[in-house]
Design a protein around this motif. Structure first.
Motif, mmCIF file in Angstrom:
data_model
loop_
_atom_site.group_PDB
_atom_site.id
_atom_site.type_symbol
_atom_site.label_atom_id
_atom_site.label_comp_id
_atom_site.label_asym_id
_atom_site.label_seq_id
_atom_site.Cartn_x
_atom_site.Cartn_y
_atom_site.Cartn_z
ATOM 1 N N ASP A 172 0.830 -1.203 0.000
ATOM 2 C CA ASP A 172 0.000 0.000 0.000
ATOM 3 C C ASP A 172 0.869 1.260 0.000
ATOM 4 O OD1 ASP A 172 -2.296 -1.518 0.009
ATOM 5 O OD2 ASP A 172 -2.557 -1.432 2.190
ATOM 6 N N THR A 173 1.928 1.271 0.808
ATOM 7 C CA THR A 173 2.817 2.427 0.884
ATOM 8 C C THR A 173 3.503 2.677 -0.458
ATOM 9 O OG1 THR A 173 3.218 2.019 3.233
ATOM 10 C CG2 THR A 173 4.815 3.407 2.072
ATOM 11 N N ALA A 176 0.896 4.184 -2.818
ATOM 12 C CA ALA A 176 0.561 5.552 -2.446
ATOM 13 C C ALA A 176 1.676 6.532 -2.767
ATOM 14 C CB ALA A 176 0.230 5.617 -0.948
#
Length: 424
Positions: A172-173, A176
């Motif tokens: 996810d990081t 993003a």
């Protein structure tokens, strides 16, 4: 006060419309007679339109890139006296005071941004354990499957789990951050989402239309031949070393043009223009050579007319004059039209071979490539010679492959034996 309509004049024989390239005025400007109003382009020539009267600009018609028909109104001016609208039956019903005010389009309302949830600060973790260099990325099967579906190579995703394992949060990081390394590292692997939209107008649009039309109408045949230019290059260097005051420095291009002059009389169907609408081939005795020239606005083809009357120094001087005029945007319509055969050369960037597109309605184009030193076998010896590949394309409707080969071989012979350039 009167209303004066400035109409797009006839800017060339057979021209029905022109493209707006640059506006030099805007509504509200007060202008003088002979002041530039707008630049328009037709074919490959840009024409500066000037005002025939003093006045105030009320309305301009057409945006940059729009096509306007010859005779259409492109600028409306408020002038002293009666203007010219009263003499125009089309505009009798319109009074000067009926000119509509400029339309102001209000920008669409911008929605207030939705409130974002407050970021929850978490206690800093200890530095994660990175995987060993060259080691395979560690991740759970579900994480691997998700990365595969998203097209993300896991070897570029830093892992914060035990032993450098990649967790769902790490993925996810990475997403993003736009693909940047979560350690603040390598931006080379950042995802690039930006798309630049550029409207193709002016010279670039003319080039695109010309190339598309040529490829649609003309079946090309390409032919590439290797030429030994050692002797020609030695002659060029010697002539430059001993040139007189006022003589231009010679490149190879004047010799290529002079070689065309020597060869083309034996191939009249190549020094020609094909009117495929009428089914007529126009063969020319005079050699009018187009020179493909790169300019800041795009590719143009200025023409050396009657090259058969010029020696290499005359050709070199004309090349300098025409190329400068083309790059400065000052070449006239006559200087950019009427070629019977074209040479396109990339000079030092010429590469190994090219497949040039014919400058329709011509039937042939010649493309010299890069001059390089190569080892060549001559009898029982290997020697270094200055070699160049000569690319060419022909309209296969007019020029058969056999005739194309004969022409290129004759052209090659003159280039490889430069004394032939100066013999009758």
């Amino acid at each position: 006060m009167g209303l004066f309509h400035f109409r797009l004049p006839d800017v060339g024989e057979g021209v029905a419309e022109a493209e707006i390239v640059v506006w030099h005025v805007k509504p509200g400007d007060v202008i003088k007679e002979d002041q530039s109003l707008v630049d328009v382009m037709t074919d490959k020539a840009t024409v500066d339109m000037t005002s025939p009267v003093d006045g105030k600009v009320l309305v301009i018609h057409g945006a940059v890139g729009d096509m306007r028909a010859v005779g259409s109104v492109i600028v409306e001016l408020e002038v002293e006296g009666v203007g010219n609208v009263g003499a125009d039956p089309v505009d009798l019903a319109r009074a000067p005071e009926s000119v509509p005010p400029p339309v102001v389009i209000a920008p669409p309302p911008v929605a207030a941004p939705e409130p974002q949830p407050a970021r929850v600060s978490r206690p800093e973790k200890a530095a994660f354990t990175t995987r060993a260099a060259g080691g395979a990325p560690l991740a759970a099967p579900a994480t691997r499957r998700r990365a595969y579906d998203l097209g993300i190579p896991l070897q570029f995703v830093p892992g914060t789990g035990p032993g450098g394992r990649i967790t769902p949060q790490d993925l996810d990081t990475y997403i993003a951050s736009g693909g940047a390394n979560a350690t603040g590292g390598d931006a080379r692997y950042a995802v690039r989402e930006r798309v630049n939209d550029t409207r193709i107008i002016g010279m670039r649009r003319k080039i695109a239309e010309k190339m598309q039309e040529t490829k649609r109408r003309v079946p090309h045949i390409a032919y590439v031949e290797e030429c030994d230019l050692t002797e020609l290059e030695a002659l060029r260097v010697d002539l430059n070393a001993h040139r007189k005051d006022g003589q231009p420095k010679l490149t190879l291009l004047p010799f290529f043009i002079r070689a065309l002059v020597k060869v083309l009389p034996d191939f009249p169907q190549i020094n020609a223009r094909f009117d495929d609408d009428e089914g007529v081939l126009h063969e020319y005795a005079g050699v009018h050579v187009g020179i493909a020239t790169q300019t800041p606005a795009g590719l143009v083809v200025p023409v050396i007319r009657h090259a058969e009357t010029c020696d290499v120094y005359d050709i070199a001087s004309e090349l300098v004059r025409l190329s400068s005029a083309a790059r400065d945007g000052k070449a006239t319509r006559d200087e950019l039209s009427g070629s019977t055969i074209t040479i396109t050369s990339l000079g030092p960037l010429g590469g190994i071979a090219t497949t040039p597109i014919i400058n329709h309605p011509e039937v042939a184009i010649v493309g010299p490539n890069k001059l390089v030193e190569r080892p060549i076998v001559q009898g029982a010896f290997v020697t270094v010679r200055k070699m160049m590949n000569l690319s060419s394309s022909f309209d296969h409707r007019i020029v058969d492959g056999y005739d194309a080969a004969l022409f290129v071989q004759a052209y090659r012979r003159v280039l490889e034996h430069p004394a032939l350039l100066f013999m009758d």
